[in-house]
Design a protein around this motif. Sequence first.
Motif, mmCIF file in Angstrom:
data_model
loop_
_atom_site.group_PDB
_atom_site.id
_atom_site.type_symbol
_atom_site.label_atom_id
_atom_site.label_comp_id
_atom_site.label_asym_id
_atom_site.label_seq_id
_atom_site.Cartn_x
_atom_site.Cartn_y
_atom_site.Cartn_z
ATOM 1 N N LYS A 7 72.426 -20.785 49.074
ATOM 2 C CA LYS A 7 73.554 -20.172 49.543
ATOM 3 C C LYS A 7 73.097 -19.127 50.851
ATOM 4 C CE LYS A 7 76.489 -20.691 45.539
ATOM 5 N NZ LYS A 7 77.173 -19.836 44.272
ATOM 6 N N GLY A 56 72.746 -20.845 53.852
ATOM 7 C CA GLY A 56 73.871 -21.499 54.337
ATOM 8 C C GLY A 56 74.716 -20.577 54.901
ATOM 9 N N GLU A 94 80.921 -20.482 41.905
ATOM 10 C CA GLU A 94 80.691 -21.840 42.502
ATOM 11 C C GLU A 94 81.201 -21.713 44.029
ATOM 12 O OE1 GLU A 94 82.879 -25.894 41.604
ATOM 13 O OE2 GLU A 94 81.134 -25.387 40.337
ATOM 14 N N ASN A 95 80.301 -22.245 44.674
ATOM 15 C CA ASN A 95 80.464 -22.438 46.200
ATOM 16 C C ASN A 95 79.674 -23.794 46.763
ATOM 17 O OD1 ASN A 95 80.922 -22.452 48.953
ATOM 18 N ND2 ASN A 95 81.393 -20.293 49.122
ATOM 19 N N VAL A 96 80.046 -24.730 46.518
ATOM 20 C CA VAL A 96 79.233 -25.984 46.733
ATOM 21 C C VAL A 96 79.037 -26.135 48.112
ATOM 22 C CG1 VAL A 96 79.300 -28.525 46.485
ATOM 23 C CG2 VAL A 96 79.890 -27.209 44.538
ATOM 24 N N SER A 97 80.076 -25.804 48.944
ATOM 25 C CA SER A 97 79.985 -26.055 50.440
ATOM 26 C C SER A 97 78.858 -25.003 51.013
ATOM 27 C CB SER A 97 81.416 -25.596 51.167
ATOM 28 O OG SER A 97 81.836 -24.402 51.010
ATOM 29 N N LEU A 98 78.784 -24.061 50.450
ATOM 30 C CA LEU A 98 77.855 -23.016 51.041
ATOM 31 C C LEU A 98 76.436 -23.531 50.668
ATOM 32 C CD1 LEU A 98 77.805 -20.244 52.453
ATOM 33 C CD2 LEU A 98 77.529 -19.048 50.030
ATOM 34 N N GLU A 119 75.465 -26.622 50.187
ATOM 35 C CA GLU A 119 75.251 -27.872 51.025
ATOM 36 C C GLU A 119 74.690 -27.343 52.486
ATOM 37 O OE1 GLU A 119 78.127 -31.307 49.049
ATOM 38 O OE2 GLU A 119 78.751 -29.888 50.615
ATOM 39 N N ALA A 120 75.630 -26.320 52.950
ATOM 40 C CA ALA A 120 75.007 -25.838 54.078
ATOM 41 C C ALA A 120 73.512 -25.227 54.278
ATOM 42 C CB ALA A 120 76.091 -24.641 54.619
ATOM 43 N N GLU A 144 77.027 -27.629 41.741
ATOM 44 C CA GLU A 144 75.940 -27.055 42.698
ATOM 45 C C GLU A 144 74.534 -27.673 42.642
ATOM 46 O OE1 GLU A 144 77.803 -22.300 43.634
ATOM 47 O OE2 GLU A 144 76.652 -22.996 41.735
ATOM 48 N N ALA A 171 74.797 -31.096 43.788
ATOM 49 C CA ALA A 171 74.452 -30.945 45.317
ATOM 50 C C ALA A 171 73.046 -30.943 45.911
ATOM 51 C CB ALA A 171 75.461 -29.870 45.695
#
Length: 255
Positions: free
Chosen positions: A25, A28, A46-50, A52-53, A86, A89
């Motif tokens: 994170k 990201g 939870e912050n899946v996009s962070l 993944e980045a 997370e 991912a």
Amino acid sequence: MNIKCRYSGLTPQCAIVVATVRALKMHGGGPDVVAGRPLDRAYVSENVSLVEAGCVNLAKHISNTKAYGVNVVVAVNMFSTDTEAELNAVRKFSMDAGAFDAVICSHHAHGGKGAVDLGIAVEKACQNITHPLRFLYPLDISIKDKIEAIAKSYGASGVEYSDQAEKQIEMYTQQGFSNLPICMSKTQYSFSHDASKKGAPTGFVLPIRDVRGSIGAGFIYPLVGTMSTMPGLPTRPCFYEIDIDTATGKVRGLS
């Protein structure tokens, strides 16, 4: 991110890249982590996009390590605030990036039994070697060529040397030590020399401030940027907790 190897004789068979959701994170684009200050909500919710980045950093580690011809197993150290989405991912990104396996590990909470699956994955990786071990550079090239090969593996576009570094490289070359391998002294927080450059930066120029030798140990180590060779200390060294109880005369904080 940490990388560990399992050895058979002197030939690595498998490298373990250790990752955490929180570290990814941060890579990201997550908020700065400041010692003594509570973690930002981004790191405990939870912050899946962070995540993944930040996996671009993990992918770079996997790619760099596979370049040596060894299988890579990613150990995802799980903590209580990590969510299943997370962790999944990270595992999916690891496999897509070419890892032999990616294992969720809970030894932080469960001790040895929380790392059994990791041990099994490493054993399988060691039994499925498809390439011979290869190195990033041959030892008979110049010190500068070795440094520049490493810098390019980080993503640098080039290297700049201080006058002191140039002087030291010339000295070690004249003394016959140019065939030694290189061990870079660089921040662990970034592929670059700048700890604030997260993820997988590219196109930067890597500054070599000085070049020193551990001749007895058999390697030369360039100092990258402001990197210090002082012994590392924790954010709050333990000597802060040591005191004398004036009532008893006993020293506190040594146990």
